[in-house]
Motif scaffolding. Sequence first.
Motif, PDB file in Angstrom:
ATOM      1  N   GLU A 153      52.545  42.513  66.240  1.00  0.00           N
ATOM      2  CA  GLU A 153      52.886  41.295  65.509  1.00  0.00           C
ATOM      3  C   GLU A 153      52.235  41.242  64.131  1.00  0.00           C
ATOM      4  O   GLU A 153      52.717  40.530  63.241  1.00  0.00           O
ATOM      5  CB  GLU A 153      52.474  40.065  66.321  1.00  0.00           C
ATOM      6  CG  GLU A 153      50.983  39.905  66.522  1.00  0.00           C
ATOM      7  CD  GLU A 153      50.647  38.652  67.319  1.00  0.00           C
ATOM      8  OE1 GLU A 153      51.563  37.854  67.567  1.00  0.00           O
ATOM      9  OE2 GLU A 153      49.480  38.482  67.686  1.00  0.00           O
ATOM     10  N   PHE A 173      54.479  42.134  60.812  1.00  0.00           N
ATOM     11  CA  PHE A 173      55.656  41.386  60.376  1.00  0.00           C
ATOM     12  C   PHE A 173      55.313  39.983  59.869  1.00  0.00           C
ATOM     13  O   PHE A 173      54.259  39.437  60.170  1.00  0.00           O
ATOM     14  CB  PHE A 173      56.657  41.292  61.535  1.00  0.00           C
ATOM     15  CG  PHE A 173      57.066  42.648  62.045  1.00  0.00           C
ATOM     16  CD1 PHE A 173      57.931  43.444  61.321  1.00  0.00           C
ATOM     17  CD2 PHE A 173      56.548  43.136  63.242  1.00  0.00           C
ATOM     18  CE1 PHE A 173      58.292  44.707  61.771  1.00  0.00           C
ATOM     19  CE2 PHE A 173      56.908  44.390  63.701  1.00  0.00           C
ATOM     20  CZ  PHE A 173      57.776  45.182  62.959  1.00  0.00           C
ATOM     21  N   LYS A 174      56.251  39.418  59.128  1.00  0.00           N
ATOM     22  CA  LYS A 174      56.071  38.075  58.595  1.00  0.00           C
ATOM     23  C   LYS A 174      55.975  37.064  59.734  1.00  0.00           C
ATOM     24  O   LYS A 174      56.696  37.184  60.730  1.00  0.00           O
ATOM     25  CB  LYS A 174      57.258  37.709  57.706  1.00  0.00           C
ATOM     26  CG  LYS A 174      57.429  38.561  56.469  1.00  0.00           C
ATOM     27  CD  LYS A 174      58.701  38.175  55.736  1.00  0.00           C
ATOM     28  CE  LYS A 174      58.905  39.038  54.499  1.00  0.00           C
ATOM     29  NZ  LYS A 174      60.190  38.727  53.823  1.00  0.00           N
ATOM     30  N   SER A 184      59.129  35.635  61.925  1.00  0.00           N
ATOM     31  CA  SER A 184      60.262  36.530  61.639  1.00  0.00           C
ATOM     32  C   SER A 184      61.076  36.886  62.877  1.00  0.00           C
ATOM     33  O   SER A 184      62.098  37.544  62.771  1.00  0.00           O
ATOM     34  CB  SER A 184      59.757  37.823  60.996  1.00  0.00           C
ATOM     35  OG  SER A 184      58.887  38.513  61.875  1.00  0.00           O
ATOM     36  N   TYR A 195      60.427  39.078  65.156  1.00  0.00           N
ATOM     37  CA  TYR A 195      60.498  40.537  65.201  1.00  0.00           C
ATOM     38  C   TYR A 195      60.814  41.058  66.600  1.00  0.00           C
ATOM     39  O   TYR A 195      61.399  42.143  66.743  1.00  0.00           O
ATOM     40  CB  TYR A 195      59.183  41.141  64.709  1.00  0.00           C
ATOM     41  CG  TYR A 195      58.010  40.878  65.619  1.00  0.00           C
ATOM     42  CD1 TYR A 195      57.652  41.780  66.619  1.00  0.00           C
ATOM     43  CD2 TYR A 195      57.252  39.703  65.496  1.00  0.00           C
ATOM     44  CE1 TYR A 195      56.589  41.532  67.467  1.00  0.00           C
ATOM     45  CE2 TYR A 195      56.194  39.452  66.335  1.00  0.00           C
ATOM     46  CZ  TYR A 195      55.866  40.360  67.322  1.00  0.00           C
ATOM     47  OH  TYR A 195      54.815  40.113  68.173  1.00  0.00           O
ATOM     48  N   ARG A 203      64.535  41.189  66.944  1.00  0.00           N
ATOM     49  CA  ARG A 203      65.082  42.161  65.987  1.00  0.00           C
ATOM     50  C   ARG A 203      64.864  43.594  66.462  1.00  0.00           C
ATOM     51  O   ARG A 203      65.796  44.403  66.496  1.00  0.00           O
ATOM     52  CB  ARG A 203      64.425  41.941  64.625  1.00  0.00           C
ATOM     53  CG  ARG A 203      64.950  42.839  63.535  1.00  0.00           C
ATOM     54  CD  ARG A 203      66.376  42.484  63.118  1.00  0.00           C
ATOM     55  NE  ARG A 203      66.753  43.275  61.963  1.00  0.00           N
ATOM     56  CZ  ARG A 203      66.440  42.941  60.707  1.00  0.00           C
ATOM     57  NH1 ARG A 203      65.781  41.798  60.472  1.00  0.00           N
ATOM     58  NH2 ARG A 203      66.807  43.702  59.711  1.00  0.00           N
ATOM     59  N   ILE A 252      64.219  47.394  58.455  1.00  0.00           N
ATOM     60  CA  ILE A 252      63.618  46.102  58.825  1.00  0.00           C
ATOM     61  C   ILE A 252      62.813  45.517  57.656  1.00  0.00           C
ATOM     62  O   ILE A 252      61.879  44.745  57.850  1.00  0.00           O
ATOM     63  CB  ILE A 252      62.703  46.252  60.070  1.00  0.00           C
ATOM     64  CG1 ILE A 252      61.705  47.408  59.893  1.00  0.00           C
ATOM     65  CG2 ILE A 252      63.543  46.459  61.321  1.00  0.00           C
ATOM     66  CD1 ILE A 252      60.690  47.520  61.016  1.00  0.00           C
ATOM     67  N   ILE A 258      61.792  41.708  57.330  1.00  0.00           N
ATOM     68  CA  ILE A 258      60.802  41.050  58.187  1.00  0.00           C
ATOM     69  C   ILE A 258      59.400  41.652  58.045  1.00  0.00           C
ATOM     70  O   ILE A 258      58.450  41.158  58.655  1.00  0.00           O
ATOM     71  CB  ILE A 258      61.232  41.067  59.667  1.00  0.00           C
ATOM     72  CG1 ILE A 258      61.367  42.503  60.198  1.00  0.00           C
ATOM     73  CG2 ILE A 258      62.529  40.290  59.865  1.00  0.00           C
ATOM     74  CD1 ILE A 258      61.608  42.562  61.696  1.00  0.00           C
ATOM     75  N   ILE A 259      59.266  42.710  57.265  1.00  0.00           N
ATOM     76  CA  ILE A 259      57.953  43.331  57.058  1.00  0.00           C
ATOM     77  C   ILE A 259      57.086  42.436  56.187  1.00  0.00           C
ATOM     78  O   ILE A 259      57.528  41.946  55.141  1.00  0.00           O
ATOM     79  CB  ILE A 259      58.105  44.718  56.416  1.00  0.00           C
ATOM     80  CG1 ILE A 259      58.684  45.708  57.434  1.00  0.00           C
ATOM     81  CG2 ILE A 259      56.765  45.239  55.892  1.00  0.00           C
ATOM     82  CD1 ILE A 259      59.023  47.057  56.846  1.00  0.00           C
ATOM     83  N   ASP A 260      55.856  42.216  56.600  1.00  0.00           N
ATOM     84  CA  ASP A 260      54.898  41.447  55.800  1.00  0.00           C
ATOM     85  C   ASP A 260      54.367  42.364  54.701  1.00  0.00           C
ATOM     86  O   ASP A 260      53.717  43.376  54.996  1.00  0.00           O
ATOM     87  CB  ASP A 260      53.752  40.965  56.686  1.00  0.00           C
ATOM     88  CG  ASP A 260      52.831  39.985  55.973  1.00  0.00           C
ATOM     89  OD1 ASP A 260      52.691  40.097  54.737  1.00  0.00           O
ATOM     90  OD2 ASP A 260      52.249  39.119  56.642  1.00  0.00           O
TER      91      ASP A 260
END
Length: 216
Positions: free
Chosen positions: A119, A122-123, A126, A128, A131, A193, A196-198
């Motif tokens: 977790e 990711f943002k 999101s 995730y 997804r 992806i 949604i990647i931070d």
Amino acid sequence: MEQIDTEKREGRERIITRRLIKPRLNVHYPQVVGLKNGLVRRMINNSILDAVYDLIRLQGYVKDPAKTMTGGYQVKLHRNGLLSLLYDNYGYAQGAAHGMTYQSSQTFNLEDGSEYRLEDLFKPGSNYVDRLSDIIRREFKSRDIPMLTEFKAIDRNQSFYLTDQAVVIYFQLYEYTPYVYGFPTFEIPFHDIMDIIDPNRPIGRLLNAQTEPAPA
């Protein structure tokens, strides 16, 4: 335990291989050396040892005197202050039809010693899990992978490791597939992806470093 090899290097720190040898047990595992911050070095190395011993306990080494065990590891990523490791442990009990292998993995920040969970990549908010699960579900079908049970979704903090280009999700033997299939492994490229990647966490850090202009 004895140091037997040296592995990949990045800057001042490096990864060395150590070996844990006992009756019926021969396990190779990594340790980080050369970090200026001794506390961070100890945090990471102790966490690695905990993971190695967790696999040994999972195999039932102490409880089963008929079981022999070997273990190793792979460095999947070592750059830009990040270290991602994959461990494997194989155990065989005398008289069994075949042995059993388990895998585990860890991804560290070499600057502060923190260990990342899935977790953390990711943002916030999101979703995730859905997804990544959708991607993996499609892969199971498109690769016509034989299934023991239906795949529904990954865990919130599913086991993973990082490479230069992808986040890799894997499952244990028998978790979804027959033993002969091996470890179901799904490499999900970062570019699939990106939304949604931070950008301020591990993957973003890798991507930013890859796009930075080379020094003149």
